[in-house]
Design a protein around this motif. Sequence first.
Motif, PDB file in Angstrom:
ATOM      1  N   ILE A  13      -5.104   9.287   2.706  1.00 28.50           N
ATOM      2  CA  ILE A  13      -6.455   8.982   2.454  1.00 28.50           C
ATOM      3  C   ILE A  13      -7.214   8.352   4.296  1.00 28.50           C
ATOM      4  O   ILE A  13      -8.497   9.005   4.916  1.00 28.50           O
ATOM      5  N   SER A  34       1.351  -0.805  10.456  1.00 34.04           N
ATOM      6  CA  SER A  34       1.964  -0.312   8.771  1.00 34.04           C
ATOM      7  C   SER A  34       3.021  -1.450   8.318  1.00 34.04           C
ATOM      8  O   SER A  34       3.164  -2.479   9.124  1.00 34.04           O
ATOM      9  N   ARG A  35       3.447  -1.147   7.279  1.00 30.11           N
ATOM     10  CA  ARG A  35       4.687  -1.876   6.711  1.00 30.11           C
ATOM     11  C   ARG A  35       5.953  -1.619   7.684  1.00 30.11           C
ATOM     12  O   ARG A  35       6.876  -2.284   7.375  1.00 30.11           O
ATOM     13  N   ARG A  39       6.195   4.714  10.361  1.00 27.78           N
ATOM     14  CA  ARG A  39       4.762   5.475   9.877  1.00 27.78           C
ATOM     15  C   ARG A  39       3.641   5.237  10.638  1.00 27.78           C
ATOM     16  O   ARG A  39       2.868   6.078  10.920  1.00 27.78           O
ATOM     17  N   TYR A  63       1.620  -5.260   8.977  1.00 29.73           N
ATOM     18  CA  TYR A  63      -0.165  -6.084   8.807  1.00 29.73           C
ATOM     19  C   TYR A  63      -0.676  -6.662   9.954  1.00 29.73           C
ATOM     20  O   TYR A  63      -1.643  -6.670  10.308  1.00 29.73           O
ATOM     21  N   HIS A  81      -5.953  -0.828  -4.162  1.00 32.61           N
ATOM     22  CA  HIS A  81      -6.826  -1.642  -4.097  1.00 32.61           C
ATOM     23  C   HIS A  81      -6.283  -3.264  -4.500  1.00 32.61           C
ATOM     24  O   HIS A  81      -6.808  -4.292  -3.910  1.00 32.61           O
ATOM     25  N   HIS A  84      -6.654  -5.392  -1.107  1.00 32.86           N
ATOM     26  CA  HIS A  84      -7.635  -5.395  -0.764  1.00 32.86           C
ATOM     27  C   HIS A  84      -8.121  -6.553  -0.703  1.00 32.86           C
ATOM     28  O   HIS A  84      -8.575  -7.391   0.925  1.00 32.86           O
ATOM     29  N   LYS A 102     -13.389   1.628  -1.128  1.00 28.18           N
ATOM     30  CA  LYS A 102     -13.259   2.001  -3.078  1.00 28.18           C
ATOM     31  C   LYS A 102     -12.133   1.530  -3.079  1.00 28.18           C
ATOM     32  O   LYS A 102     -11.881   2.916  -2.741  1.00 28.18           O
ATOM     33  N   ARG A 173      -0.047   4.075 -10.547  1.00 31.31           N
ATOM     34  CA  ARG A 173       0.909   2.808 -11.162  1.00 31.31           C
ATOM     35  C   ARG A 173      -0.420   1.758 -11.770  1.00 31.31           C
ATOM     36  O   ARG A 173      -0.967   1.421 -10.843  1.00 31.31           O
ATOM     37  N   TYR A 285     -17.004  11.778   6.018  1.00 34.69           N
ATOM     38  CA  TYR A 285     -16.625  10.736   6.163  1.00 34.69           C
ATOM     39  C   TYR A 285     -17.664  10.327   7.397  1.00 34.69           C
ATOM     40  O   TYR A 285     -17.510   8.824   8.012  1.00 34.69           O
TER      41      TYR A 285
HETATM   42  N1  LIG Z   1     -12.839   7.717   0.395  1.00 36.44           N
HETATM   43  C1  LIG Z   1     -12.232   8.347  -0.234  1.00 36.44           C
HETATM   44  O1  LIG Z   1     -12.338   9.804  -0.356  1.00 36.44           O
HETATM   45  C2  LIG Z   1     -10.489   8.142  -1.192  1.00 36.44           C
HETATM   46  C3  LIG Z   1      -9.623   9.427  -1.742  1.00 36.44           C
HETATM   47  C4  LIG Z   1      -8.737   8.496  -1.797  1.00 36.44           C
HETATM   48  C5  LIG Z   1      -8.412   7.145  -2.352  1.00 36.44           C
HETATM   49  N2  LIG Z   1      -9.859   6.342  -1.432  1.00 36.44           N
HETATM   50  C6  LIG Z   1      -8.986   5.108  -1.346  1.00 36.44           C
HETATM   51  O2  LIG Z   1      -8.034   4.576  -0.486  1.00 36.44           O
HETATM   52  C7  LIG Z   1      -7.251   3.237  -1.165  1.00 36.44           C
HETATM   53  C8  LIG Z   1      -5.791   3.702  -0.834  1.00 36.44           C
HETATM   54  O3  LIG Z   1      -5.676   4.516  -2.533  1.00 36.44           O
HETATM   55  P1  LIG Z   1      -3.599   5.231  -2.498  1.00 36.44           P
HETATM   56  O4  LIG Z   1      -3.716   4.235  -3.293  1.00 36.44           O
HETATM   57  O5  LIG Z   1      -4.336   5.769  -2.601  1.00 36.44           O
HETATM   58  O6  LIG Z   1      -3.467   4.472  -1.006  1.00 36.44           O
HETATM   59  P2  LIG Z   1      -1.345   4.961  -0.894  1.00 36.44           P
HETATM   60  O7  LIG Z   1      -1.661   6.578  -0.615  1.00 36.44           O
HETATM   61  O8  LIG Z   1      -0.727   4.753  -2.147  1.00 36.44           O
HETATM   62  O9  LIG Z   1      -1.255   3.881   0.085  1.00 36.44           O
HETATM   63  C9  LIG Z   1      -2.258   4.027   0.835  1.00 36.44           C
HETATM   64  C10 LIG Z   1      -1.075   3.124   2.286  1.00 36.44           C
HETATM   65  O10 LIG Z   1      -1.210   1.905   2.072  1.00 36.44           O
HETATM   66  C11 LIG Z   1      -0.161   1.187   2.135  1.00 36.44           C
HETATM   67  N3  LIG Z   1       0.129   0.762   0.825  1.00 36.44           N
HETATM   68  C12 LIG Z   1       1.183   1.548  -0.081  1.00 36.44           C
HETATM   69  N4  LIG Z   1       1.315   1.014  -1.118  1.00 36.44           N
HETATM   70  C13 LIG Z   1       1.227  -0.667  -0.782  1.00 36.44           C
HETATM   71  C14 LIG Z   1       1.785  -1.557  -0.946  1.00 36.44           C
HETATM   72  N5  LIG Z   1       1.184  -2.135  -2.604  1.00 36.44           N
HETATM   73  N6  LIG Z   1       1.173  -3.056   0.098  1.00 36.44           N
HETATM   74  C15 LIG Z   1       0.449  -2.749   1.167  1.00 36.44           C
HETATM   75  N7  LIG Z   1       0.770  -1.647   1.282  1.00 36.44           N
HETATM   76  C16 LIG Z   1       0.704  -0.181   1.009  1.00 36.44           C
HETATM   77  C17 LIG Z   1       1.197   2.001   2.426  1.00 36.44           C
HETATM   78  O11 LIG Z   1       0.987   2.547   4.397  1.00 36.44           O
HETATM   79  P3  LIG Z   1       2.766   1.822   4.998  1.00 36.44           P
HETATM   80  O12 LIG Z   1       4.112   1.984   3.826  1.00 36.44           O
HETATM   81  O13 LIG Z   1       3.220   2.241   5.546  1.00 36.44           O
HETATM   82  O14 LIG Z   1       2.469   0.422   5.103  1.00 36.44           O
HETATM   83  C18 LIG Z   1       0.174   3.617   2.495  1.00 36.44           C
HETATM   84  O15 LIG Z   1       1.018   4.656   2.915  1.00 36.44           O
HETATM   85  C19 LIG Z   1      -7.749   3.460  -2.266  1.00 36.44           C
HETATM   86  O16 LIG Z   1      -8.490   1.656  -1.940  1.00 36.44           O
HETATM   87  C20 LIG Z   1      -8.669   3.812  -3.147  1.00 36.44           C
HETATM   88  O17 LIG Z   1      -9.851   4.090  -3.580  1.00 36.44           O
HETATM   89  C21 LIG Z   1     -10.562   6.628  -0.936  1.00 36.44           C
END
Ligand SMILES: NC(=O)c1ccc[n+]([C@@H]2O[C@H](COP(=O)([O-])OP(=O)(O)OC[C@H]3O[C@@H](n4cnc5c(N)ncnc54)[C@H](OP(=O)(O)O)[C@@H]3O)[C@@H](O)[C@H]2O)c1
Length: 337
Positions: A13, A34-35, A39, A63, A81, A84, A102, A173, A285
């Motif tokens: 995203i 990133s962690r 990446r 971070y 989420h 955040h 969000k 998850r 966006y």
């Molecule tokens: N606006 C939109 O169109 C849109 C669309 C989809 C999602 N979203 C939002 O974007 C956010 C992320 O979405 P997602 O859940 O799908 O993310 P995700 O792809 O699971 O994770 C995004 C990044 O966050 C890091 N990450 C993953 N798990 C983590 C953890 N437990 N602790 C810390 N960092 C972690 C990872 O980067 P590293 O491992 O490299 O650190 C990963 O590449 C949410 O708020 C979601 O609602 C928005």
Amino acid sequence: MTVRWGVAGPGPIAAKVLGDLIHVPDAELTAVGSRSARRAEAFAAAHAAATGRARTPRAHGSYRALLDDPEVDVVYLATPHPTHRALALAALGAGKAVLVEKSFTVTPAATREVVAAAGTAGRFAMEAMWTRFCPAVARLRELVADGAIGEVCTVTADLGVRHPVDPATQAYRPEDGDGLLFHMGVYPVSFAQMLLGTPEAVVAHGVVHESGVDVEESVLLRYPGGRSALLFASLRSPAPGEARVLGTGGWIQVPPRFHYPARIVLHRRGRDPETIDTPLIGAGYTHELAEVTDRIAGGHTESEIMPLADTVAVQDVLAEIADQLGMRVVEGPAELP
Ligand SMILES: NC(=O)c1ccc[n+]([C@@H]2O[C@H](COP(=O)([O-])OP(=O)(O)OC[C@H]3O[C@@H](n4cnc5c(N)ncnc54)[C@H](OP(=O)(O)O)[C@@H]3O)[C@@H](O)[C@H]2O)c1
């Protein structure tokens, strides 16, 4: 002044959203956190290649390092989420502005904590509810304010995808704050909040999978003056994603998908429908990124289009829905991931 962006959470995203930075004058991605350093480097290189920018953003393997980077004005939080809250608090503590994906946090208490921290830090903070910045939604709000459909009585909105929950795929998850409500249910709730404000009462019916993932929600919101909102979100049904704003003098249709519309249709009572086309720039966006960039450059701490009070009101409704569905909602740890 160029507003210097950093991103935490270089996932799919983040790539999609920040690809639109190319359409925003006076904004550039200067750092990626990133962690994993690998990446971060890969994301930075891919961003430079995709956007044709000569300068590759700096890559940070934690971070903390991103938040300590003096060449970052605003951090876009694109992580799951429950992370955040800790990231937003740390970013604001480091003097950065924040654009938080969000849903803003998992619990209303955490949202209020972040809002208070932004106030204390005197830094800009906003939820990345991109829908509100789409030109079609801006036009809809103008029409409503001008009385084009009389008094607004009711808002309806649905949003669905067919995405059967299979714990084996780990596509959702629940322990990471995943599921329908925080990913998709937030869109209809925020759309209703934008037009009707804070409800007096929430009634929610829904389905929670045995894995803990919520898969469907039907929500009825009651507002002062006999107004209401009828909302639906689903991982079981590919519901069209249409919204309608119904008033005493007509109605406005927001055709699918209402959360990033390029068109609205105005139906004034007794007149032919008027189709209003308002194209999105880039992937859609651009408009929210431009708002954040402009507000920060102008020294503001909030957006008038997506104010923090609205985010708090939305999170309160999400919490009520989660409670009525019996969802287990746990905020993430206070420490940085
Ligand atoms: N606006 C939109 O169109 C849109 C669309 C989809 C999602 N979203 C939002 O974007 C956010 C992320 O979405 P997602 O859940 O799908 O993310 P995700 O792809 O699971 O994770 C995004 C990044 O966050 C890091 N990450 C993953 N798990 C983590 C953890 N437990 N602790 C810390 N960092 C972690 C990872 O980067 P590293 O491992 O490299 O650190 C990963 O590449 C949410 O708020 C979601 O609602 C928005």
